[in-house]
Design an enzyme around this catalytic site. Structure first.
Site, PDB file in Angstrom:
ATOM      1  CB  CYS A   1      -0.890   0.054   1.231  1.00 54.38           C
ATOM      2  SG  CYS A   1      -2.137  -1.230   1.268  1.00 54.38           S
TER       3      CYS A   1
ATOM      4  NE  ARG B   1      -4.079   1.016   3.208  1.00 54.16           N
ATOM      5  CZ  ARG B   1      -4.465   0.084   4.020  1.00 54.16           C
ATOM      6  NH1 ARG B   1      -5.007   0.382   5.159  1.00 54.16           N
ATOM      7  NH2 ARG B   1      -4.336  -1.169   3.703  1.00 54.16           N
TER       8      ARG B   1
END
Length: 64
Positions: free
Chosen positions: A2, A18
């Site tokens: 991520c 994110r």
């Protein structure tokens, strides 16, 4: 893996971003929850959100 970023502005508001670095979609949708929105938990009582949130989610049986 991520990728994420977090920052605060002059007023003290915190922003977090994110993403999932995948090459395909997985049914994600935009979810907007205002402050006080009742969050339906699958295994607990609903809880009012402390903060407003705009983000992406995957829903399963109407749960984000």
């Amino acid at each position: 893996m991520c990728t994420a970023v977090r920052f605060s502005n002059e007023e003290g508001f915190v922003f977090l971003g994110r993403n999932l670095d995948w090459s395909c979609g997985y049914g994600e949708n935009v979810r907007i929850m205002p402050k006080g929105f009742k969050i339906p938990w699958a295994f607990d009582e609903s809880t009012p959100a402390k903060h407003a949130v705009i983000g992406m989610c995957v829903e399963f049986q109407n749960y984000p």
